[in-house]
Design a protein around this motif. Structure first.
Motif, PDB file in Angstrom:
ATOM      1  N   GLU A 175       1.012  -0.968  -0.122  1.00 21.81           N
ATOM      2  CA  GLU A 175       0.162   0.105  -0.140  1.00 21.81           C
ATOM      3  C   GLU A 175       0.885   1.103   0.100  1.00 21.81           C
ATOM      4  O   GLU A 175       2.193   1.377   0.577  1.00 21.81           O
ATOM      5  N   THR A 176       0.077   2.499  -0.093  1.00 20.44           N
ATOM      6  CA  THR A 176       1.011   3.667  -0.483  1.00 20.44           C
ATOM      7  C   THR A 176       1.770   4.272   0.743  1.00 20.44           C
ATOM      8  O   THR A 176       0.486   4.150   1.728  1.00 20.44           O
ATOM      9  N   GLY A 177       2.975   4.373   0.956  1.00 16.90           N
ATOM     10  CA  GLY A 177       3.594   5.112   1.680  1.00 16.90           C
ATOM     11  C   GLY A 177       3.872   3.846   3.294  1.00 16.90           C
ATOM     12  O   GLY A 177       3.718   4.105   4.157  1.00 16.90           O
ATOM     13  N   LEU A 178       3.294   2.109   2.810  1.00 18.35           N
ATOM     14  CA  LEU A 178       4.227   1.717   3.733  1.00 18.35           C
ATOM     15  C   LEU A 178       5.674   1.579   3.912  1.00 18.35           C
ATOM     16  O   LEU A 178       6.233  -0.101   4.277  1.00 18.35           O
ATOM     17  N   GLY A 179       6.592   2.561   3.624  1.00 20.26           N
ATOM     18  CA  GLY A 179       7.869   2.611   3.580  1.00 20.26           C
ATOM     19  C   GLY A 179       9.016   1.396   2.210  1.00 20.26           C
ATOM     20  O   GLY A 179       9.640   1.296   2.498  1.00 20.26           O
ATOM     21  N   LYS A 180       8.097   1.478   1.177  1.00 21.26           N
ATOM     22  CA  LYS A 180       8.802   0.270  -0.197  1.00 21.26           C
ATOM     23  C   LYS A 180       9.616   1.572  -0.549  1.00 21.26           C
ATOM     24  O   LYS A 180      11.418   0.254  -0.273  1.00 21.26           O
ATOM     25  N   SER A 181      10.100   2.861  -0.920  1.00 24.18           N
ATOM     26  CA  SER A 181      11.352   3.281  -1.194  1.00 24.18           C
ATOM     27  C   SER A 181      11.613   3.381  -0.094  1.00 24.18           C
ATOM     28  O   SER A 181      13.450   2.801  -0.476  1.00 24.18           O
ATOM     29  N   THR A 182      11.477   3.761   0.925  1.00 23.84           N
ATOM     30  CA  THR A 182      12.930   3.816   1.826  1.00 23.84           C
ATOM     31  C   THR A 182      13.342   2.881   2.433  1.00 23.84           C
ATOM     32  O   THR A 182      14.361   2.715   2.986  1.00 23.84           O
ATOM     33  N   GLU A 234       9.584   9.904  -6.050  1.00 21.86           N
ATOM     34  CA  GLU A 234       8.510  10.789  -6.063  1.00 21.86           C
ATOM     35  C   GLU A 234       7.670   9.887  -4.845  1.00 21.86           C
ATOM     36  O   GLU A 234       6.791   8.751  -5.026  1.00 21.86           O
ATOM     37  N   ALA A 241       3.767   8.905  -3.793  1.00 22.17           N
ATOM     38  CA  ALA A 241       3.027   8.657  -5.046  1.00 22.17           C
ATOM     39  C   ALA A 241       2.013   9.343  -4.013  1.00 22.17           C
ATOM     40  O   ALA A 241       1.763   9.321  -2.465  1.00 22.17           O
ATOM     41  N   LYS A 295       7.286  -1.125   8.202  1.00 16.90           N
ATOM     42  CA  LYS A 295       7.508  -0.333   9.557  1.00 16.90           C
ATOM     43  C   LYS A 295       6.762  -1.202  10.889  1.00 16.90           C
ATOM     44  O   LYS A 295       6.344  -0.268  11.401  1.00 16.90           O
ATOM     45  N   ASP A 315       8.646  -0.935  13.420  1.00 17.64           N
ATOM     46  CA  ASP A 315       8.344  -0.569  14.882  1.00 17.64           C
ATOM     47  C   ASP A 315       7.234  -0.099  15.684  1.00 17.64           C
ATOM     48  O   ASP A 315       7.265   0.542  15.882  1.00 17.64           O
ATOM     49  N   ILE A 346      11.958  -2.590   9.075  1.00 20.05           N
ATOM     50  CA  ILE A 346      12.132  -1.323   9.248  1.00 20.05           C
ATOM     51  C   ILE A 346      13.120  -0.636   8.317  1.00 20.05           C
ATOM     52  O   ILE A 346      14.415  -0.993   7.813  1.00 20.05           O
ATOM     53  N   GLY A 347      12.315   0.710   8.064  1.00 22.43           N
ATOM     54  CA  GLY A 347      13.814   1.078   6.502  1.00 22.43           C
ATOM     55  C   GLY A 347      14.103   2.487   6.864  1.00 22.43           C
ATOM     56  O   GLY A 347      13.094   3.266   8.304  1.00 22.43           O
ATOM     57  N   ARG A 390      15.886   4.969  13.451  1.00 23.40           N
ATOM     58  CA  ARG A 390      14.476   5.589  13.798  1.00 23.40           C
ATOM     59  C   ARG A 390      14.790   6.512  14.770  1.00 23.40           C
ATOM     60  O   ARG A 390      14.758   5.262  15.978  1.00 23.40           O
ATOM     61  N   TYR A 445      12.895   8.755  18.259  1.00 26.64           N
ATOM     62  CA  TYR A 445      11.366   9.114  18.613  1.00 26.64           C
ATOM     63  C   TYR A 445      11.446   9.484  19.775  1.00 26.64           C
ATOM     64  O   TYR A 445      12.660   9.311  20.449  1.00 26.64           O
TER      65      TYR A 445
HETATM   66  N1  GTP Z   1       7.516   4.127  11.744  1.00 29.55           N
HETATM   67  C1  GTP Z   1       8.348   4.029  10.312  1.00 29.55           C
HETATM   68  N2  GTP Z   1       7.865   4.951   8.958  1.00 29.55           N
HETATM   69  C2  GTP Z   1       8.472   4.664   7.719  1.00 29.55           C
HETATM   70  C3  GTP Z   1       9.593   3.477   7.623  1.00 29.55           C
HETATM   71  N3  GTP Z   1      10.241   3.079   6.826  1.00 29.55           N
HETATM   72  C4  GTP Z   1       9.396   4.587   5.966  1.00 29.55           C
HETATM   73  N4  GTP Z   1       8.702   5.282   6.857  1.00 29.55           N
HETATM   74  C5  GTP Z   1       8.355   6.306   6.949  1.00 29.55           C
HETATM   75  O1  GTP Z   1       7.205   6.643   5.910  1.00 29.55           O
HETATM   76  C6  GTP Z   1       6.682   7.122   5.083  1.00 29.55           C
HETATM   77  C7  GTP Z   1       6.353   6.501   3.443  1.00 29.55           C
HETATM   78  O2  GTP Z   1       7.874   6.267   3.079  1.00 29.55           O
HETATM   79  P1  GTP Z   1       7.712   5.842   1.718  1.00 29.55           P
HETATM   80  O3  GTP Z   1       9.430   5.006   1.361  1.00 29.55           O
HETATM   81  O4  GTP Z   1       7.733   7.034   0.860  1.00 29.55           O
HETATM   82  O5  GTP Z   1       7.124   4.915   1.092  1.00 29.55           O
HETATM   83  P2  GTP Z   1       6.860   4.078   0.027  1.00 29.55           P
HETATM   84  O6  GTP Z   1       6.074   2.685   0.228  1.00 29.55           O
HETATM   85  O7  GTP Z   1       7.670   4.456  -0.880  1.00 29.55           O
HETATM   86  O8  GTP Z   1       5.058   5.530  -0.239  1.00 29.55           O
HETATM   87  P3  GTP Z   1       4.529   5.427  -2.498  1.00 29.55           P
HETATM   88  O9  GTP Z   1       5.789   5.216  -2.883  1.00 29.55           O
HETATM   89  O10 GTP Z   1       4.724   6.985  -1.443  1.00 29.55           O
HETATM   90  O11 GTP Z   1       3.494   4.408  -1.900  1.00 29.55           O
HETATM   91  C8  GTP Z   1       7.865   8.335   4.821  1.00 29.55           C
HETATM   92  O12 GTP Z   1       7.267   9.168   5.879  1.00 29.55           O
HETATM   93  C9  GTP Z   1       9.090   7.035   5.698  1.00 29.55           C
HETATM   94  O13 GTP Z   1       9.852   8.004   6.432  1.00 29.55           O
HETATM   95  C10 GTP Z   1       9.519   2.305   9.232  1.00 29.55           C
HETATM   96  O14 GTP Z   1      10.369   1.183   8.826  1.00 29.55           O
HETATM   97  N5  GTP Z   1       8.755   3.013  10.187  1.00 29.55           N
END
Ligand code: GTP
Ligand code: MG
Length: 431
Positions: free
Chosen positions: A47-54, A67, A69, A182, A184, A235-236, A251, A253
């Motif tokens: 899903e979008t924002g799940l940390g794939k790119s990171t 960028e 999504a 994610k 954590d 965790i990324g 990361r 906190y």
């Molecule tokens: N808590 C937590 N946040 C994370 C982790 N990995 C990435 N993030 C955060 O999650 C947000 C989205 O990360 P992305 O890597 O852009 O996620 P993505 O899945 O590539 O997003 P899209 O390409 O937009 O679908 C960013 O703010 C990251 O810092 C993690 O392991 N834990």
């Protein structure tokens, strides 16, 4: 390994009395492969924002482009980027494919389709290259997906139906490595339960995930242990923080720091070991020998190719071609005959329609002719009666004229007589 497969009937083991040199073959292979370079293609589904790119950035210690999504995508799209990486003297052409908009639609029924289509399209491109007369497979950019990292949201509950459906649709096409993203965001005790729940759900739904191979003795133990740790909780982070006197990816906190490469914090290291350092070649091999082979077999069977005839005798490519050609010609003839029959039928129908129209015209003509005759007869009758009336009138007129002239004659002789009388007697008054 190869040597073992050559042993058996018809092959005799003989001793060598001196050094020959073919023991350098593995080195030759290594040199050749290193010179040629390697390619590895990863598909990140999640899903979008799940940390794939990171996670990709963290795994390969770099910053890939990309960028975030938006959540308003009308459908799922696959975005592929290829990078040339170099480590020591080994070159790696890495392709990272992401699923943009996955899980963002209200109706997620067809979300898996673009992913399946993408994987099939890469297989098809490879198959087409293989089927060419002039093949350049050694230079061909092999875009077949070697590993699919399936990102599971850290809900702590169970798999979403979207995850189960998607993984089920993909498991015969790609090596799936499920990971809890994610992680954590989930407590240690919850994570243990979550992993057990996910594994049991995958088993009960018959989803086949990639198992690290245990047939090679050198990695059997580590792979066996790691299989029990699936799905990896990762965790990324690309952020480096000073922990003790070392810089580490972590990361931070308000209540503490999560270290990406600390095995008590998460399974990131396990994932990196398994995916890149131990099993990258097996993932490539499995893709070629299992998933691509299945695609190729189904596709060729669909095209009419087969290895044996109905009596289980070998069937060559030439024979397949001839059989296919005859089948095609037969079908062509059948189609021609069908078209001919259809044409005759249409002509007959048209003829019938024309005859019917002709008959209707004749009937109409007869009706009009009769109407005309009736009308003519009526007019003739009317004319006759009018002629009779004219004749009768003429007769009456003649009779009247006769009477009138007779009356005039009678009137004239009276006047003459009176004139004579007046002349003879002038004293006679006239009226
Ligand atoms: N808590 C937590 N946040 C994370 C982790 N990995 C990435 N993030 C955060 O999650 C947000 C989205 O990360 P992305 O890597 O852009 O996620 P993505 O899945 O590539 O997003 P899209 O390409 O937009 O679908 C960013 O703010 C990251 O810092 C993690 O392991 N834990
Ligand atoms: Mg991304």
């Amino acid at each position: 390994m190869c040597f073992k497969s050559f042993q058996g009937e018809g092959c005799r083991t003989v001793p060598l009395s001196g050094h020959v040199g073919f023991d350098s073959l593995p080195d030759q292979l290594v040199n050749k492969s290193v010179n040629h370079g390697f390619c590895f293609n990863i598909l990140c589904v999640g899903e979008t924002g799940l940390g794939k790119s990171t996670l990709m950035d963290t795994l390969f210690n770099t910053k890939f482009e990309g960028e975030p999504a938006s959540h308003s995508q009308p459908g799922v799209q696959l975005k592929s980027s290829t990078y040339d990486l170099q480590e020591s003297n080994v070159g790696l052409k890495l392709t990272v494919v992401g699923t943009v908009g996955f899980g963002d639609q209200i109706n997620k029924e067809d979300s898996y389709k673009p992913i399946v289509e993408f994987i099939d399209a890469q297989f098809e491109a490879y198959l087409q290259e293989e089927l060419k007369i002039k093949r350049v497979l050694h230079n061909f950019h092999d875009s077949r997906i070697h590993a699919c990292l399936y990102f599971i949201a850290p809900t702590g509950h169970s798999l979403k139906s979207l995850d189960l459906v998607t993984m089920k649709k993909l498991d015969s096409k790609v090596n799936i490595i499920p990971i809890i993203a994610k992680s954590d965001a989930i407590s240690k005790s919850e994570l243990t339960k979550f992993k057990i729940k996910i594994t049991s759900e995958l088993v009960s739904n018959g989803v086949q995930i990639y198992q690290f191979p245990t047939d090679d003795e050198s990695v059997a133990e580590i792979n066996g242990t790691m299989n029990a740790h699936l799905p990896f909780a990762v965790i990324g982070s690309t952020e480096e923080l000073k922990i003790g006197n070392k810089m580490m990816k972590a990361r931070q906190y308000p209540w503490g720091t999560v270290q990406v490469e600390n095995e008590t914090h998460c399974d990131f290291v396990k994932l990196r070991e398994m995916l890149i350092r131990v099993n990258m070649e097996d993932l490539r091999e499995q893709t070629h020998t299992r998933h691509y082979e299945l695609y190729r077999r189904c596709k060729l069977e669909e095209m009419g190719f087969k290895d044996t005839d109905p009596d289980s005798k070998p069937f060559s490519l030439q024979e397949t071609y001839e059989a296919k050609r005859n089948e095609f010609l037969g079908e062509l003839q059948k189609k021609e005959e069908e078209m001919r029959q259809m044409f005759v039928q249409r002509v007959k129908e048209k003829e019938g329609e024309l005859k019917e129209a002709e008959k209707e015209l004749h009937e109409k003509f007869d009706r009009l002719k009769k109407l005309h005759q009736d009308e003519k007869k009526k007019l003739e009758d009317k004319k006759k009666s009018l002629d009779d009336e004219v004749n009768a009138f003429k007769q009456r007129k003649t009779a009247a004229e006769l009477l009138q002239s007779q009356a005039q004659q009678a009137g004239g002789s009276q006047t003459l007589k009176r004139e004579k009388e007046r002349k003879n007697n002038p004293w006679l008054c006239t009226e």
